[in-house]
Design a protein around this motif. Sequence first.
Motif, mmCIF file in Angstrom:
data_model
loop_
_atom_site.group_PDB
_atom_site.id
_atom_site.type_symbol
_atom_site.label_atom_id
_atom_site.label_comp_id
_atom_site.label_asym_id
_atom_site.label_seq_id
_atom_site.Cartn_x
_atom_site.Cartn_y
_atom_site.Cartn_z
ATOM 1 N N UNK A 195 29.715 -51.796 -11.638
ATOM 2 C CA UNK A 195 29.211 -50.508 -12.126
ATOM 3 C C UNK A 195 30.324 -49.649 -12.709
ATOM 4 N N UNK A 196 31.569 -49.958 -12.343
ATOM 5 C CA UNK A 196 32.712 -49.239 -12.900
ATOM 6 C C UNK A 196 33.202 -49.929 -14.161
ATOM 7 N N UNK A 197 33.373 -51.235 -14.077
ATOM 8 C CA UNK A 197 33.767 -52.054 -15.223
ATOM 9 C C UNK A 197 32.861 -53.279 -15.260
ATOM 10 N N UNK A 198 32.053 -53.379 -16.283
ATOM 11 C CA UNK A 198 31.164 -54.528 -16.409
ATOM 12 C C UNK A 198 31.992 -55.778 -16.743
ATOM 13 N N UNK A 223 36.607 -58.207 -19.369
ATOM 14 C CA UNK A 223 37.157 -59.261 -20.209
ATOM 15 C C UNK A 223 37.884 -58.677 -21.421
ATOM 16 N N UNK A 224 37.381 -57.535 -21.931
ATOM 17 C CA UNK A 224 38.004 -56.924 -23.104
ATOM 18 C C UNK A 224 39.369 -56.328 -22.782
ATOM 19 N N UNK A 225 39.673 -56.108 -21.497
ATOM 20 C CA UNK A 225 40.944 -55.507 -21.098
ATOM 21 C C UNK A 225 42.063 -56.533 -20.901
ATOM 22 N N UNK A 263 46.425 -55.470 -13.243
ATOM 23 C CA UNK A 263 46.923 -55.050 -14.548
ATOM 24 C C UNK A 263 45.809 -54.439 -15.408
ATOM 25 N N UNK A 264 44.653 -55.092 -15.417
ATOM 26 C CA UNK A 264 43.548 -54.562 -16.218
ATOM 27 C C UNK A 264 43.046 -53.225 -15.651
ATOM 28 N N UNK A 321 35.442 -51.263 -27.191
ATOM 29 C CA UNK A 321 34.346 -51.151 -26.239
ATOM 30 C C UNK A 321 34.702 -50.194 -25.094
ATOM 31 N N UNK A 322 35.976 -50.189 -24.696
ATOM 32 C CA UNK A 322 36.414 -49.275 -23.645
ATOM 33 C C UNK A 322 36.454 -47.839 -24.176
ATOM 34 N N UNK A 323 36.894 -47.671 -25.392
ATOM 35 C CA UNK A 323 36.926 -46.339 -25.986
ATOM 36 C C UNK A 323 35.515 -45.749 -26.085
#
Length: 416
Positions: free
Chosen positions: A214-217, A222-224, A269-270, A300-302
Motif C-alpha cells: 500500500x506504500x509502494x506497489x 520495480x521502477x526504483x 536502497x530503493x 511513475x514515482x513522480x
Amino acid sequence: MAASCSLVCCEEESDSDKAVIVRFSNGSVINADKLDFTMYKNADGKNPRKKRQRIMAAESDRLAYVGNNFGKGSLKCNNLCKYYVGVLNRQTMQMEVHLAQLFNMQPIIPGEDTEIPTPQDPTLTNKDKVDSLIEAFGTNKQKRALKSRRLNQVSSDTLHQAVSKAANTVINQKGLEALQQEVAETEAQEDMALHLPPCNAAADRPENVYLFDDILSPVEFEALEQAGSKMATLTSEEMKKMRDDGGSLCVLKHLENMPTVGEARDRVLRCTFYLSMLFKLARQKFITNKFGQDEGCPRIIQSKLLSTFTMETFNNGCVRNIVSTSMRAKLATYALTLLLHMSYMTADLTLLHRDLGITEARMMEIAKSMGLTLIKLGRGKVNKDGPQDANREAALVLPLVKYKVFSERRKRKKML
C-alpha cells in the motif's frame, strides 16, 4: 311633436358631489320611498386612501342594509371604470350628466355576528404568505406538493423530538463528560483516518497491519531499481557532506547501517531513495512538474507523489501543486509506515519529525493515531554519533494501542 332635451356636462366634481347608485343583493326593493338612506364618510381627510371611504346605510321598518366602497364587500368595478348618471330637468328639458359610484347593499340581520376583517399577521414570513396563496389560488399540482411538504415537515419534527428524547436518555445514563470524551476521540480518529494508509487492525502479524504494497506497489518498487543503485554508489565523504549540509537523518541512518549484500540491501536502497523524495517534497513550498528529475526520480514515482501528497491551487494566473497541512500529515504517516517496514516495525520519531519539518508534538499525535506504542529511550542508550536528545521511538505491537484524546482546554492566566 315630442319634446326634445339636450345634454349638459357638469364641471369637475368632488367625491362628495358624486351621484350614488345602490344595488340590493337580495333583490329589488318595491317601496324605495320607505327606505331611509344615510351616507357616512371617513373622518381622516388627510389620508389619501381613507378620505374617499364611504358607507351607505338604508333602514326600513323590517330590515337594514349596509354597503361600502372599501373592504371585502365593496365592488371592484369602482376602481376599474367610471360611471355616469343623467338627471333630467323637466322644466328646462336639459339632462345633466354627473359622476356616480355604486354601492352593493347587503341586509343585516339583528343578532348575527358580522365578520370583522383581521389585519395580516406581520410575523408571517414570505414562505408562509406564498403557501397561503397556493392554498387559495394554486393549481392541483402545487397544492399536492404543499401538502407533501407539510407532511414531511411534521415527520421531521416528530423525528427531532424522538432524537432529543433519546439523547437526553443517553446523557442521563452515561454522563455529559463521558460523552464529550467519546465525541472528541471519534472526531480525532475520523480526522486522522483520512490521512492514514489502509489499516487492518485485526491482522495476526505486525507487518500485515499496514501493508508494504500500500506504500509502494510492486510496479513502483520495480521502477526504483535504477534510482536505488545510485544510492549504493554514495561514498562516506559524500554522506558526511550530506549530514553537514542538513540532509535527511533517517536516510543517512539507514545507508550507514544497511545490509552488505542480498535482496535486503536492494530493498533498503530503493526505500531510502523513496524516503528522500518524501522528505524533499515535505519541505517544498510549490511543486513543479520537474520535481525529482535532477535526482533521477522515475516518472511513475513522480506522478504518485504529486497525486497522493499534493493538491492543486491557483496562484499568479497558473495552477500549482502545494503540500497543505493535511497533506503534510498524510505524508508523515506514509513515511512512518515505510520506516516501520525498514526497521523491523520500529521507527525513530525524533529523526523523522526533523526531516519532515514538523513539531515533535505533531509527530506524537500521528504515531498515536496509527496505534503505535511510544518508547522513550534512556540517554545512555542513545547513539553517540546522533543527537543527544534523539530518544523518541515508536513500535508497532499487536494489539494496537487506543489512546485517549485530551480535550480539556488550558485556563488563561488572569491579567493583574
